[in-house]
Design an enzyme around this catalytic site. Structure first.
Site, PDB file in Angstrom:
ATOM      1  N   HIS A 165       0.737  -0.988   0.055  1.00 61.58           N
ATOM      2  CA  HIS A 165       0.076  -0.105  -0.069  1.00 61.58           C
ATOM      3  C   HIS A 165       0.969   1.073   0.048  1.00 61.58           C
ATOM      4  CE1 HIS A 165       0.339  -0.925   4.378  1.00 61.58           C
ATOM      5  NE2 HIS A 165       1.096   0.265   4.595  1.00 61.58           N
TER       6      HIS A 165
HETATM    7  C1  T46 Z   1       3.032  -0.032   7.069  1.00 59.62           C
HETATM    8  C2  T46 Z   1       3.716  -1.125   7.354  1.00 59.62           C
HETATM    9  C3  T46 Z   1       5.246  -1.119   7.642  1.00 59.62           C
HETATM   10  C4  T46 Z   1      -4.171  -0.513  13.699  1.00 59.62           C
HETATM   11  O1  T46 Z   1      -5.083  -0.611  14.208  1.00 59.62           O
HETATM   12  N1  T46 Z   1      -3.216   0.610  13.930  1.00 59.62           N
HETATM   13  C5  T46 Z   1      -2.075   0.713  13.300  1.00 59.62           C
HETATM   14  O2  T46 Z   1      -1.406   1.646  13.763  1.00 59.62           O
HETATM   15  C6  T46 Z   1      -1.468  -0.016  12.324  1.00 59.62           C
HETATM   16  C7  T46 Z   1      -0.457  -0.029  11.617  1.00 59.62           C
HETATM   17  C8  T46 Z   1      -2.482  -1.102  12.054  1.00 59.62           C
HETATM   18  N2  T46 Z   1      -3.619  -1.338  12.665  1.00 59.62           N
HETATM   19  C9  T46 Z   1      -4.532  -2.574  12.263  1.00 59.62           C
HETATM   20  C10 T46 Z   1      -4.976  -2.469  10.850  1.00 59.62           C
HETATM   21  C11 T46 Z   1      -5.218  -3.992  10.381  1.00 59.62           C
HETATM   22  O3  T46 Z   1      -6.487  -4.398  10.915  1.00 59.62           O
HETATM   23  O4  T46 Z   1      -3.791  -3.634  12.075  1.00 59.62           O
HETATM   24  C12 T46 Z   1      -4.220  -4.360  11.299  1.00 59.62           C
HETATM   25  C13 T46 Z   1      -2.869  -5.129  10.395  1.00 59.62           C
HETATM   26  O5  T46 Z   1      -2.439  -3.417   9.388  1.00 59.62           O
HETATM   27  P1  T46 Z   1      -1.961  -3.665   7.895  1.00 59.62           P
HETATM   28  O6  T46 Z   1      -2.356  -4.876   7.489  1.00 59.62           O
HETATM   29  O7  T46 Z   1      -2.026  -2.351   7.631  1.00 59.62           O
HETATM   30  O8  T46 Z   1      -0.329  -4.221   8.450  1.00 59.62           O
HETATM   31  P2  T46 Z   1       1.007  -3.983   7.618  1.00 59.62           P
HETATM   32  O9  T46 Z   1       1.913  -4.935   8.071  1.00 59.62           O
HETATM   33  O10 T46 Z   1       0.656  -4.613   5.985  1.00 59.62           O
HETATM   34  O11 T46 Z   1       1.384  -2.474   7.313  1.00 59.62           O
HETATM   35  C14 T46 Z   1       1.682  -1.929   8.259  1.00 59.62           C
HETATM   36  C15 T46 Z   1       0.984  -0.444   8.278  1.00 59.62           C
HETATM   37  O12 T46 Z   1      -0.315  -0.275   8.298  1.00 59.62           O
HETATM   38  C16 T46 Z   1       1.700   0.447   7.296  1.00 59.62           C
HETATM   39  O13 T46 Z   1       1.445   1.760   7.499  1.00 59.62           O
HETATM   40  O14 T46 Z   1       3.730   0.842   6.254  1.00 59.62           O
HETATM   41  O15 T46 Z   1       3.079  -1.747   8.462  1.00 59.62           O
END
Ligand code: T46
Length: 128
Positions: free
Chosen positions: A46
């Site tokens: 993303h």
């Molecule tokens: C990025 C990479 C390095 C939250 O509720 N609060 C938060 O601050 C974050 C980061 C995530 N979440 C929740 C949203 C989803 O339900 O945690 C779950 C997993 O998040 P996501 O699928 O976005 O995780 P990654 O590892 O793909 O991405 C994250 C960050 O979202 C993103 O900004 O750059 O880590």
């Protein structure tokens, strides 16, 4: 794409520190950690419309692929104090995690789902 080296203070331990805007080039409003990562996992995929991030692999190693829509670079992060600056409107993918990898991320804003662009073609259209 810019790497960030945080200062290390070494005595009988290694202490890594950052404060204000000295090393991380934005005011930090959120911090999150990712651990217990499956080695085949691909995280990210993303871009953020506004949020800037600084990403560190504070244990183990990983790769991060970053694209601004024109140029793509791949970094391998192996040092706990050397991370990568991820500017807004940068497509990012994290992969090749070692079994023990722990990722620490500083972000310039609180979590907002509406700040994410999760469709690569939509990202390319907006980036151009
Ligand atoms: C990025 C990479 C390095 C939250 O509720 N609060 C938060 O601050 C974050 C980061 C995530 N979440 C929740 C949203 C989803 O339900 O945690 C779950 C997993 O998040 P996501 O699928 O976005 O995780 P990654 O590892 O793909 O991405 C994250 C960050 O979202 C993103 O900004 O750059 O880590």
């Amino acid at each position: 794409m810019k790497t960030i080296a945080l200062p290390r203070f070494i005595d009988e331990a290694v202490l890594i520190s950052t404060q204000d805007k000295k090393s991380v080039p934005f005011a930090i409003r959120r911090v999150f950690i990712i651990r217990n990562i499956k080695s085949k996992a691909i995280r990210g995929k993303h871009a953020h419309k506004k949020t800037k991030q600084a990403l560190f692999c504070i244990q183990g190693s990983m790769k991060v692929k970053l694209s601004d829509g024109k140029k793509t670079v791949v970094h391998r992060l192996t040092k706990p104090n050397v991370g990568i600056f991820i500017n807004q409107m940068t497509w990012s993918e994290m992969y090749d995690f070692s079994r023990d990898a722990i990722v620490l991320v500083f972000a310039s804003d609180v979590y907002k789902n509406r700040d994410y662009i999760r469709d690569y073609q939509a990202f390319l259209r907006k980036a151009r």
